[in-house]
Write a protein that holds these residues in place. Structure first.
Motif, short mmCIF file in Angstrom:
data_model
loop_
_atom_site.label_atom_id
_atom_site.label_comp_id
_atom_site.label_asym_id
_atom_site.label_seq_id
_atom_site.Cartn_x
_atom_site.Cartn_y
_atom_site.Cartn_z
N ARG A 52 -94.42 -46.84 9.37
CA ARG A 52 -94.11 -46.99 7.95
C ARG A 52 -92.77 -46.37 7.58
O ARG A 52 -92.22 -46.69 6.51
CB ARG A 52 -95.21 -46.34 7.12
CG ARG A 52 -96.56 -46.99 7.24
CD ARG A 52 -97.61 -46.19 6.51
NE ARG A 52 -97.76 -44.86 7.10
CZ ARG A 52 -98.61 -43.95 6.65
NH1 ARG A 52 -99.37 -44.22 5.61
NH2 ARG A 52 -98.70 -42.78 7.24
N ASP A 53 -92.26 -45.50 8.43
CA ASP A 53 -91.05 -44.77 8.11
C ASP A 53 -89.78 -45.44 8.62
O ASP A 53 -88.69 -44.90 8.45
CB ASP A 53 -91.12 -43.34 8.68
CG ASP A 53 -92.22 -42.53 8.03
OD1 ASP A 53 -92.83 -41.70 8.72
OD2 ASP A 53 -92.49 -42.75 6.83
N TYR A 54 -89.90 -46.61 9.21
CA TYR A 54 -88.74 -47.28 9.78
C TYR A 54 -88.25 -48.37 8.84
O TYR A 54 -89.03 -49.10 8.22
CB TYR A 54 -89.05 -47.81 11.18
CG TYR A 54 -89.04 -46.67 12.17
CD1 TYR A 54 -90.14 -45.83 12.29
CD2 TYR A 54 -87.91 -46.39 12.92
CE1 TYR A 54 -90.12 -44.73 13.14
CE2 TYR A 54 -87.88 -45.32 13.80
CZ TYR A 54 -88.98 -44.48 13.90
OH TYR A 54 -88.95 -43.40 14.75
N ASP A 55 -86.92 -48.47 8.76
CA ASP A 55 -86.30 -49.33 7.77
C ASP A 55 -86.09 -50.76 8.25
O ASP A 55 -86.19 -51.71 7.46
CB ASP A 55 -84.94 -48.74 7.37
CG ASP A 55 -85.06 -47.30 6.91
OD1 ASP A 55 -84.35 -46.42 7.44
OD2 ASP A 55 -85.89 -47.04 6.01
N TYR A 56 -85.75 -50.92 9.51
CA TYR A 56 -85.41 -52.24 10.04
C TYR A 56 -86.21 -52.52 11.30
O TYR A 56 -86.44 -51.61 12.11
CB TYR A 56 -83.90 -52.31 10.34
CG TYR A 56 -83.05 -52.00 9.15
CD1 TYR A 56 -82.37 -50.79 9.06
CD2 TYR A 56 -82.95 -52.89 8.09
CE1 TYR A 56 -81.61 -50.48 7.96
CE2 TYR A 56 -82.18 -52.59 6.98
CZ TYR A 56 -81.51 -51.38 6.92
OH TYR A 56 -80.76 -51.07 5.83
N TRP A 57 -86.56 -53.79 11.47
CA TRP A 57 -87.42 -54.19 12.58
C TRP A 57 -86.87 -55.42 13.27
O TRP A 57 -86.34 -56.33 12.62
CB TRP A 57 -88.82 -54.50 12.07
CG TRP A 57 -89.57 -53.28 11.65
CD1 TRP A 57 -89.50 -52.63 10.46
CD2 TRP A 57 -90.49 -52.53 12.46
NE1 TRP A 57 -90.32 -51.52 10.47
CE2 TRP A 57 -90.95 -51.45 11.69
CE3 TRP A 57 -90.99 -52.68 13.76
CZ2 TRP A 57 -91.86 -50.50 12.16
CZ3 TRP A 57 -91.91 -51.76 14.23
CH2 TRP A 57 -92.33 -50.68 13.44
N ARG B 159 -84.32 -46.29 12.00
CA ARG B 159 -84.56 -45.44 10.82
C ARG B 159 -83.30 -44.66 10.54
O ARG B 159 -82.77 -43.97 11.43
CB ARG B 159 -85.73 -44.50 11.10
CG ARG B 159 -85.92 -43.37 10.13
CD ARG B 159 -87.10 -42.51 10.56
NE ARG B 159 -87.11 -41.22 9.90
CZ ARG B 159 -87.63 -40.99 8.71
NH1 ARG B 159 -88.22 -41.97 8.04
NH2 ARG B 159 -87.61 -39.78 8.19
N ARG B 160 -82.81 -44.69 9.27
CA ARG B 160 -81.59 -44.01 8.91
C ARG B 160 -81.83 -42.58 8.44
O ARG B 160 -81.00 -41.72 8.61
CB ARG B 160 -80.87 -44.80 7.81
CG ARG B 160 -79.51 -44.21 7.40
CD ARG B 160 -78.53 -44.27 8.54
NE ARG B 160 -77.21 -43.76 8.18
CZ ARG B 160 -76.84 -42.49 8.35
NH1 ARG B 160 -77.69 -41.62 8.86
NH2 ARG B 160 -75.63 -42.10 8.01
N SER B 161 -82.96 -42.32 7.85
CA SER B 161 -83.22 -41.02 7.24
C SER B 161 -83.32 -39.92 8.29
O SER B 161 -83.63 -40.18 9.45
CB SER B 161 -84.51 -41.07 6.43
OG SER B 161 -84.45 -42.06 5.46
N TYR C 222 -78.63 -44.11 13.69
CA TYR C 222 -80.04 -44.36 13.43
C TYR C 222 -80.93 -43.84 14.55
O TYR C 222 -80.53 -43.86 15.73
CB TYR C 222 -80.31 -45.87 13.30
CG TYR C 222 -79.77 -46.49 12.04
CD1 TYR C 222 -78.41 -46.71 11.87
CD2 TYR C 222 -80.62 -46.85 11.00
CE1 TYR C 222 -77.91 -47.26 10.71
CE2 TYR C 222 -80.14 -47.42 9.84
CZ TYR C 222 -78.78 -47.62 9.70
OH TYR C 222 -78.30 -48.17 8.54
#
Length: 121
Positions: free
Chosen positions: A106-111, A96-98, A31
């Motif tokens: 907005r582009d981050y999956d986990y917080w 972010r995995r992508s 990530y």
């Protein structure tokens, strides 16, 4: 999946602080990890990122040259040096995995849940 941020506190201007972000439920090496911060009453803003592809820490703005992200096992740490009162904020880690690196929250999956940093003058 969980990110746990810690290490915040009160520090004098010119001092240093290291924040930690411990990950569980994912392999953090796959990530891109970023740190954001949100001063009281203001919008969340980008601090720095470390891409899963390597290449070191990317930061910009007022923190450029004063922050470094380190990785160790399933943890990412934000080392902050020469702190200023304007660095006072709640700091968040994010993953972010992508593919593609971005400074947009907005582009981050986990917080993580956030940790307070206060810099006194």
């Amino acid at each position: 999946v969980q990110l746990q941020a810690s290490g915040g506190g009160l520090v004098q201007a010119g001092g240093s602080l290291r924040l930690s972000c411990a990950a569980s439920g994912l392999v953090l090496n796959y990530y891109t990890v970023a740190w954001f911060r949100q001063p009281s009453g203001k919008e969340r803003e980008f601090v720095a990122l470390d891409s899963w592809r390597g290449g070191g820490t990317f930061s910009d703005g007022s923190v450029e040259g004063r922050v470094i992200i380190f990785r160790d096992k399933n943890m990412a740490s934000l080392q902050m040096n020469n702190l200023r009162p304007e660095d006072t904020a709640v700091y968040y880690c994010a993953a972010r995995r992508s593919s593609g690196d971005t400074s947009s929250s907005r582009d981050y999956d986990y917080w993580g849940q956030g940790t307070q940093v206060t810099v006194s003058s």
